[in-house]
Design a protein around this motif. Structure first.
Motif, PDB file in Angstrom:
ATOM      1  N   MET A 143      19.507   6.217 -23.932  1.00 30.00           N
ATOM      2  CA  MET A 143      21.003   6.124 -23.721  1.00 30.00           C
ATOM      3  C   MET A 143      21.442   7.480 -24.143  1.00 30.00           C
ATOM      4  SD  MET A 143      23.297   3.064 -24.786  1.00 30.00           S
ATOM      5  CE  MET A 143      23.677   3.491 -26.053  1.00 30.00           C
ATOM      6  N   GLY A 144      21.046   8.031 -24.925  1.00 28.75           N
ATOM      7  CA  GLY A 144      21.664   9.501 -25.529  1.00 28.75           C
ATOM      8  C   GLY A 144      20.643   9.793 -26.626  1.00 28.75           C
ATOM      9  N   ASP A 145      21.421  10.808 -27.341  1.00 27.20           N
ATOM     10  CA  ASP A 145      20.450  11.121 -28.462  1.00 27.20           C
ATOM     11  C   ASP A 145      20.501  10.174 -29.592  1.00 27.20           C
ATOM     12  OD1 ASP A 145      20.592  13.669 -27.353  1.00 27.20           O
ATOM     13  OD2 ASP A 145      22.366  14.554 -28.510  1.00 27.20           O
ATOM     14  N   GLN A 146      21.402   9.193 -29.653  1.00 28.55           N
ATOM     15  CA  GLN A 146      21.233   7.903 -30.570  1.00 28.55           C
ATOM     16  C   GLN A 146      21.167   6.691 -29.592  1.00 28.55           C
ATOM     17  OE1 GLN A 146      23.953  10.257 -33.060  1.00 28.55           O
ATOM     18  NE2 GLN A 146      23.638   8.677 -34.209  1.00 28.55           N
ATOM     19  N   GLY A 147      20.818   5.643 -30.060  1.00 31.44           N
ATOM     20  CA  GLY A 147      21.058   4.270 -29.612  1.00 31.44           C
ATOM     21  C   GLY A 147      19.817   3.740 -28.836  1.00 31.44           C
ATOM     22  N   PRO A 148      20.320   2.643 -28.300  1.00 36.00           N
ATOM     23  CA  PRO A 148      19.001   1.920 -27.573  1.00 36.00           C
ATOM     24  C   PRO A 148      18.212   2.797 -26.705  1.00 36.00           C
ATOM     25  CG  PRO A 148      21.171   0.523 -27.584  1.00 36.00           C
ATOM     26  CD  PRO A 148      21.330   2.136 -28.007  1.00 36.00           C
ATOM     27  N   CYS A 149      16.901   2.431 -26.812  1.00 38.35           N
ATOM     28  CA  CYS A 149      15.933   3.091 -25.677  1.00 38.35           C
ATOM     29  C   CYS A 149      14.825   2.291 -25.733  1.00 38.35           C
ATOM     30  CB  CYS A 149      15.903   4.490 -26.408  1.00 38.35           C
ATOM     31  SG  CYS A 149      15.173   4.465 -28.202  1.00 38.35           S
ATOM     32  N   GLY A 150      13.797   2.654 -24.923  1.00 41.96           N
ATOM     33  CA  GLY A 150      12.745   2.085 -24.733  1.00 41.96           C
ATOM     34  C   GLY A 150      11.787   2.564 -23.562  1.00 41.96           C
ATOM     35  N   PRO A 151      10.482   2.136 -23.637  1.00 48.56           N
ATOM     36  CA  PRO A 151       9.504   2.482 -22.638  1.00 48.56           C
ATOM     37  C   PRO A 151       9.888   2.078 -21.306  1.00 48.56           C
ATOM     38  CG  PRO A 151       8.305   0.782 -23.698  1.00 48.56           C
ATOM     39  CD  PRO A 151       9.787   1.274 -24.599  1.00 48.56           C
ATOM     40  N   CYS A 152       9.522   2.539 -20.046  1.00 46.74           N
ATOM     41  CA  CYS A 152       9.859   2.244 -18.716  1.00 46.74           C
ATOM     42  C   CYS A 152       8.681   2.386 -17.819  1.00 46.74           C
ATOM     43  CB  CYS A 152      11.162   2.642 -18.291  1.00 46.74           C
ATOM     44  SG  CYS A 152      10.927   4.576 -17.871  1.00 46.74           S
ATOM     45  N   SER A 153       8.861   1.529 -16.661  1.00 48.36           N
ATOM     46  CA  SER A 153       7.813   1.407 -15.659  1.00 48.36           C
ATOM     47  C   SER A 153       8.711   1.862 -14.360  1.00 48.36           C
ATOM     48  CB  SER A 153       7.267   0.178 -15.468  1.00 48.36           C
ATOM     49  OG  SER A 153       6.203  -0.069 -16.135  1.00 48.36           O
ATOM     50  N   GLU A 154       8.275   2.668 -13.730  1.00 40.45           N
ATOM     51  CA  GLU A 154       8.980   3.283 -12.476  1.00 40.45           C
ATOM     52  C   GLU A 154       8.123   2.775 -11.352  1.00 40.45           C
ATOM     53  OE1 GLU A 154      10.188   7.642 -14.200  1.00 40.45           O
ATOM     54  OE2 GLU A 154       8.293   7.527 -12.856  1.00 40.45           O
ATOM     55  N   ILE A 155       9.033   2.427 -10.276  1.00 34.02           N
ATOM     56  CA  ILE A 155       8.110   2.193  -9.092  1.00 34.02           C
ATOM     57  C   ILE A 155       8.203   3.284  -7.951  1.00 34.02           C
ATOM     58  CG2 ILE A 155       8.137   0.316  -7.118  1.00 34.02           C
ATOM     59  CD1 ILE A 155       9.000  -1.544  -9.179  1.00 34.02           C
ATOM     60  N   HIS A 156       7.448   3.799  -7.395  1.00 33.33           N
ATOM     61  CA  HIS A 156       7.449   4.851  -6.373  1.00 33.33           C
ATOM     62  C   HIS A 156       7.066   4.499  -5.059  1.00 33.33           C
ATOM     63  CE1 HIS A 156       8.130   7.975  -9.649  1.00 33.33           C
ATOM     64  NE2 HIS A 156       7.309   7.103 -10.185  1.00 33.33           N
ATOM     65  N   ASP A 174       0.909  -1.269  -0.090  1.00 32.49           N
ATOM     66  CA  ASP A 174      -0.074   0.067   0.000  1.00 32.49           C
ATOM     67  C   ASP A 174       0.885   1.230   0.032  1.00 32.49           C
ATOM     68  OD1 ASP A 174      -2.280  -1.535  -0.047  1.00 32.49           O
ATOM     69  OD2 ASP A 174      -2.390  -1.450   2.123  1.00 32.49           O
ATOM     70  N   ILE A 175       2.129   1.248   0.156  1.00 32.86           N
ATOM     71  CA  ILE A 175       2.880   2.339  -0.110  1.00 32.86           C
ATOM     72  C   ILE A 175       3.719   2.386  -1.459  1.00 32.86           C
ATOM     73  CG2 ILE A 175       3.180   2.396   2.555  1.00 32.86           C
ATOM     74  CD1 ILE A 175       6.383   1.889   1.384  1.00 32.86           C
ATOM     75  N   LEU A 176       3.002   1.517  -2.474  1.00 33.54           N
ATOM     76  CA  LEU A 176       3.867   1.631  -3.720  1.00 33.54           C
ATOM     77  C   LEU A 176       2.968   2.111  -4.599  1.00 33.54           C
ATOM     78  CD1 LEU A 176       5.522  -2.038  -3.638  1.00 33.54           C
ATOM     79  CD2 LEU A 176       6.546   0.293  -3.220  1.00 33.54           C
ATOM     80  N   TYR A 177       3.449   2.699  -5.747  1.00 33.97           N
ATOM     81  CA  TYR A 177       2.738   3.016  -7.005  1.00 33.97           C
ATOM     82  C   TYR A 177       3.706   2.675  -8.118  1.00 33.97           C
ATOM     83  CZ  TYR A 177      -0.425   6.283  -4.138  1.00 33.97           C
ATOM     84  OH  TYR A 177      -1.422   6.638  -3.269  1.00 33.97           O
ATOM     85  N   VAL A 178       3.022   2.211  -9.190  1.00 34.75           N
ATOM     86  CA  VAL A 178       3.924   2.177 -10.478  1.00 34.75           C
ATOM     87  C   VAL A 178       3.317   2.908 -11.699  1.00 34.75           C
ATOM     88  CG1 VAL A 178       4.323  -0.357  -9.846  1.00 34.75           C
ATOM     89  CG2 VAL A 178       2.722   0.130 -11.105  1.00 34.75           C
ATOM     90  N   SER A 179       4.290   2.976 -12.540  1.00 32.59           N
ATOM     91  CA  SER A 179       4.032   3.852 -13.755  1.00 32.59           C
ATOM     92  C   SER A 179       4.189   3.182 -14.944  1.00 32.59           C
ATOM     93  CB  SER A 179       4.471   5.253 -13.820  1.00 32.59           C
ATOM     94  OG  SER A 179       5.995   5.075 -14.127  1.00 32.59           O
ATOM     95  N   VAL A 180       3.295   3.513 -16.040  1.00 31.91           N
ATOM     96  CA  VAL A 180       3.355   2.841 -17.305  1.00 31.91           C
ATOM     97  C   VAL A 180       3.347   4.013 -18.442  1.00 31.91           C
ATOM     98  CG1 VAL A 180       2.027   1.346 -18.767  1.00 31.91           C
ATOM     99  CG2 VAL A 180       2.346   0.712 -16.447  1.00 31.91           C
ATOM    100  N   PHE A 181       4.273   3.696 -19.436  1.00 28.15           N
ATOM    101  CA  PHE A 181       4.323   4.867 -20.689  1.00 28.15           C
ATOM    102  C   PHE A 181       2.841   4.679 -21.099  1.00 28.15           C
ATOM    103  CE2 PHE A 181       6.107   5.574 -25.056  1.00 28.15           C
ATOM    104  CZ  PHE A 181       6.332   7.081 -24.747  1.00 28.15           C
ATOM    105  N   GLU A 182       2.426   6.110 -21.341  1.00 28.82           N
ATOM    106  CA  GLU A 182       1.180   6.428 -22.016  1.00 28.82           C
ATOM    107  C   GLU A 182       1.276   6.374 -23.423  1.00 28.82           C
ATOM    108  OE1 GLU A 182       0.419  10.494 -20.563  1.00 28.82           O
ATOM    109  OE2 GLU A 182       1.983  11.409 -21.812  1.00 28.82           O
TER     110      GLU A 182
END
Ligand code: ATP
Ligand code: MG
Length: 870
Positions: free
Chosen positions: A168-181, A122-130
């Motif tokens: 990672m930077g202006d170029q290169g691997p990247c992707g959506p993420c989920s944060e845990i708060h 009950d103290i956790l929140y998670v986020s998802v890319f919109e």
């Protein structure tokens, strides 16, 4: 749970899930032009994400030292003011390289937090890319659905590109993420404000602890995205923030990661934490910064004036200034915290423990010198305040204080305020921006996308065995920078070119096609584990096969210097002691430079012993014994020394000459006899406790002796080829001294007789005793004459000129009573008359001298003197 146990629990959990635990990489990056320091857990693994190398296991877990003080991630200004951002922090991570993806990453994160660590759901929140229209990526439904299985939907929040898309930077691997708060506020506060509204709102008790990145795209230079061939998991959890949650406190600084350091600061400064906000900020700043600085020094990055070293210097200075201003510490004290830090962290990070003495010395020296700067700055600032006609100081002045004297803006502001002054802040900002812009433009590098000619090639380095090979270009791209203009970067399927690394410079050489057309390779550098060759232009047909040739002469000189560097390292430990550690090395073709820890200047005897030690091993003709792919442990067991701050793979290359064994990827001579000779050309200090030796080998030594020899014979020639030139020089010097004395005496006599004659030449004009004349005396003689005559005549005006070694001087003497009564000023007069001799000068109203380069003007100047009598 203690912080030690929290770290171990994390690593062990993922080990159970078939991950291999790996050590933190050093914080200072060596082969990544886009980054100075590791700023996230993924930085050391870039080569795996880019497919340039393969990890030993496609599941890894670690705790990585990160530093966020420059570039894209810069938290420096937050640190101290909030309770959950640090400069240096540990990022706990689990990694999948083309193995598991979203499902497992989410399931395991949840299991670890709620079951293993027992954190209340009950103290956790998670986020998802919109999702993002511009990039054409939909909302991350998959992640949403997995989370739904663990947490109620009202705790799943939608996040935008800024928070939930990782690049990672202006170029290169990247992707959506989920944060845990986490929301660690009290029940009353939670009742008042819904935690959901505080996520990502900079609330100190509603903070992100973990970020799970689902790496599945590649960002191209034109900004578009393509799918990655293999999908990866990259997660990062803030260790200190996790400790805060686990230890039930409200601030990272109240965890056992920080409390021992804070207690020590309280003891040393006699201040209490938690009573006064300004003092608290200062204590947090110092307890944070001492960690960043100590870890950097341990990783081999010393404070300095440029690049990464300057960033470290600025962090330390920030700490000093907070101590100076808010804790009233006017003498060095931060170095005294190192002992506590080592006690606290030395077990998990042995590099701290081993180098404690060096870390303390370097910090103390830096503190001392910056405190001196602060003192000088205070004096300058006092003067500025005194001389200011208004109550507002210009931004330019404040900028100058900062830029030239290292005196920090906020401290200037504070002192000005205390004195009832302000300064023009926007002006200051403007100046600062201009400077930053200049720096940026100079270093900005624009790179095009790689043009890939051959897919899936892993490059091989064949330059240990050959300097020439038939190669194909695998990929190339254009890069543009202000400094170097347009260049092409080429990657080959295999290469004999050594890429700059381990201190050794990159190879130069050329590519030649079948028709004999040549493209020069001007440098070779390593980038994310790939050798990149730099050329000013592209070959006509990039798809051909080329003969690649390394400049053999440069390479062989460089190899001599590299092998000599190993022998020098061995010699220093032998002659001075095993406290000597390599702290920096530069191996060029013309010379070598070696920095090492040692606390005093080397004596002449020590230097000679070191040289002899190396030269004996050169004379001993020791063969190169090389083991290319042995396990790290085997190399260590055989006596190889690993360097702090170096990143080693699981297998290493061991290079041995006699008893010198080093882990080294560089190129070496086949036999120490090839070095011919070793000569130290300089020894000095670089920083507290760090010495630097520069030395030369082979051809450079020949040139050195040849030059010395030539100078010797020239000297002997001048001495008429006497047998013992040193003795002859000595007696010449003695003779010279005697002659000088004699001349001085003669000149005095001469001045005396001249004085007698001059007396008779003085004439009276308008009540003034006047004489203007050219004399055959030097400046001291003339002065003597002036004062002698001055004591005998009243109302005297003298102007004397003289010519010495092709230069002109004018001296003017005016009796004091004339200065007063007629308003005459010798200083002004020589300045005006100095124009005739093309020179200038000055002095006092009654005596002044000018020097000039035109002796022909002396007569005119003497003539003009009469004008002053009217
Ligand atoms: P924040 O928004 O709090 O600055 P972030 O989005 O910059 O966090 P990430 O880049 O996702 O964070 O890093 C992963 C984790 O590392 C974060 O969840 C956090 O726990 C931790 N972290 C990030 N920056 C810092 C820092 N300066 N000091 C301590 N921990 C940090
Ligand atoms: Mg951040």
């Amino acid at each position: 749970m203690k912080s030690q146990d929290i770290r171990n629990t994390f690593l062990n959990f993922f080990e159970e899930k078939k991950h291999s635990i790996v050590q933190s990489a050093p914080m200072v990056l060596k082969d990544d032009p886009t980054l100075m320091f590791v700023n996230s857990g993924m930085a050391p693994f870039k080569e795996y994400f880019l497919g340039n190398a393969q990890p030993k296991n496609n599941r890894l877990t670690d705790s990585q030292k990160c530093l966020r003080v420059s570039g894209k991630h810069n938290d420096l200004e937050e640190v101290g003011y909030d309770t959950y951002h640090h400069t240096l922090f540990e990022m706990l991570g689990n990694w999948s390289f083309g193995d598991y993806f979203r499902k497992e990453a989410i399931a395991w994160a949840w299991e670890l937090l709620t079951e293993r660590f027992g954190i209340d759901k009950d103290i956790l929140y998670v986020s998802v890319f919109e999702g993002d229209e511009e990039d054409g990526i939909p909302m991350d439904q998959e992640a949403y659905d997995f989370w739904k299985g663990y947490i109620s939907e009202d705790r799943i929040l939608m996040g935008n590109k800024k928070d939930n898309f990782w690049e990672m930077g202006d170029q290169g691997p990247c992707g959506p993420c989920s944060e845990i708060h986490v929301d660690i506020r009290s029940a009353e506060e939670k009742a008042k404000v819904d935690g959901k509204t505080l996520v990502n709102m900079d609330h100190p008790q509603v903070v992100e602890i973990w970020n799970l990145v689902f790496m599945q795209y590649n960002r191209k230079a034109n900004g578009s995205l393509e799918n990655l061939p293999a999908k990866h998991i990259d997660t990062g959890m803030g260790f200190e923030r996790l400790c805060m949650v686990m230890q039930g406190v409200q601030s990272n600084y109240d965890t056992d990661v920080f409390t021992p350091i804070i207690r020590e600061i309280e003891t040393i400064t006699d201040k209490e934490y938690g009573k006064n906000e300004k003092v608290d900020v200062a204590i947090r700043v110092i307890s944070d910064h001492v960690r960043a600085v100590a870890f950097s020094i341990a990783d081999g990055q010393l404070p300095s004036n440029t690049g990464a070293g300057y960033v470290i210097r600025r962090i330390l200075r920030r700490a000093v200034r907070y101590g100076f201003t808010f804790l009233d510490k006017k003498e060095p004290f931060i170095y005294r915290l190192v002992e506590v830090l080592v006690k606290q962290m030395g077990k998990a990070f042995p590099e701290l423990k081993v180098q404690r003495q060096l870390i303390e010395n370097v910090i103390k020296e830096e503190e001392t010198s910056f405190l001196r700067t602060l003192d000088q700055g205070l004096v300058l600032l006092d003067r500025i305040i005194e001389n200011s006609k208004t109550k507002e100081i210009s931004g330019a002045k404040v900028f100058e204080l900062k830029d030239t004297y290292g005196f920090p803006e906020d401290l200037t502001g504070l002192i000005l305020r205390e004195n009832g002054f302000t300064y023009n802040h926007s002006d200051f900002e403007k100046k600062l921006k201009e400077q930053q812009q200049r720096g940026k433009e100079a270093s900005q590098l624009k790179s095009d996308d790689w043009t890939v000619l051959v897919e899936d090639e892993e490059q091989e380095f064949i330059g240990y065995d050959t300097l020439e090979a038939q190669v194909k270009i695998v990929k190339y791209r254009k890069v543009t920078s202000k400094k170097d203009g347009e260049l092409y970067q080429l990657v080959f399927n295999m290469t004999p070119f050594y890429a700059e690394g381990g201190g050794q410079v990159g190879d130069k050489g050329y590519l030649e096609d079948a028709q004999g057309n040549i493209v020069y390779i001007i440098d070779t550098k390593r980038e994310n584990n790939v050798a990149v060759h730099f050329a000013k232009n592209l070959p006509k047909n990039v798809n051909e096969t080329f003969k690649a040739s390394v400049d053999a002469k440069q390479r062989s000189r460089t190899e001599s210097n590299h092998t000599a560097t190993h022998l020098l390292h061995q010699a220093l430990r032998e002659v001075l002691g095993t406290h000597v550690e390599q702290k920096g090395s530069a191996v060029h073709s013309k010379y070598l430079r070696f920095d090492f820890s040692h606390f005093s200047k080397l004596t002449v005897e020590e230097l000679r012993d070191v040289e002899d030690f190396v030269n004996r091993r050169i004379d001993g003709k020791l063969p190169l014994q090389e083991k290319r792919n042995i396990p790290m442990q085997q190399a260590i067991d055989e006596g190889a020394m690993a360097l702090f701050g170096e990143k080693y793979g699981d297998t290493v290359r061991a290079v041995r000459f006699g008893q010198s064994i080093e882990l080294c990827g560089g190129t070496h001579v086949k036999n120490t006899g090839d070095i011919w000779h070793f000569k130290i050309v300089s020894e000095g200090a670089v920083a507290a406790g760090i010495r630097r030796i520069e030395a030369i080998t082979s051809d450079a030594v020949k040139d050195f002796y040849f030059e010395n020899n030539r100078a010797y014979f020239e000297m002997k020639d001048l001495l008429n080829n006497v047998k013992e030139p040193v003795k002859a020089l000595q007696s010449l010097q003695d003779e010279n001294t005697t002659l000088k004395k004699q001349i001085e005496g003669l000149l005095k006599d001469k001045a005396k007789s001249i004085k007698g004659d001059l007396k008779n030449e003085i004439t009276e004009i308008n009540g003034i005793n006047f004489l203007a004349k050219k004399l055959d005396l030097d400046a001291a003689g003339i002065k003597d004459v002036c004062f002698e005559l001055g004591s005998q005549f009243d109302n005297l005006f003298l102007l004397f000129g003289a010519e010495n070694d092709g230069k002109a001087i004018l001296s003017c003497y005016i009796s004091k009573e004339l200065v007063a009564s007629k308003g005459l000023n010798a200083g002004t007069i020589v300045r005006e008359l100095g124009k005739h001799i093309q020179g200038g000068g000055g002095g006092q109203p009654f005596f002044a001298t000018a020097g000039g380069k035109n002796p022909d003007g002396i007569e005119a100047a003497l003539k003009a003197a009469e004008n002053y009598l009217k």
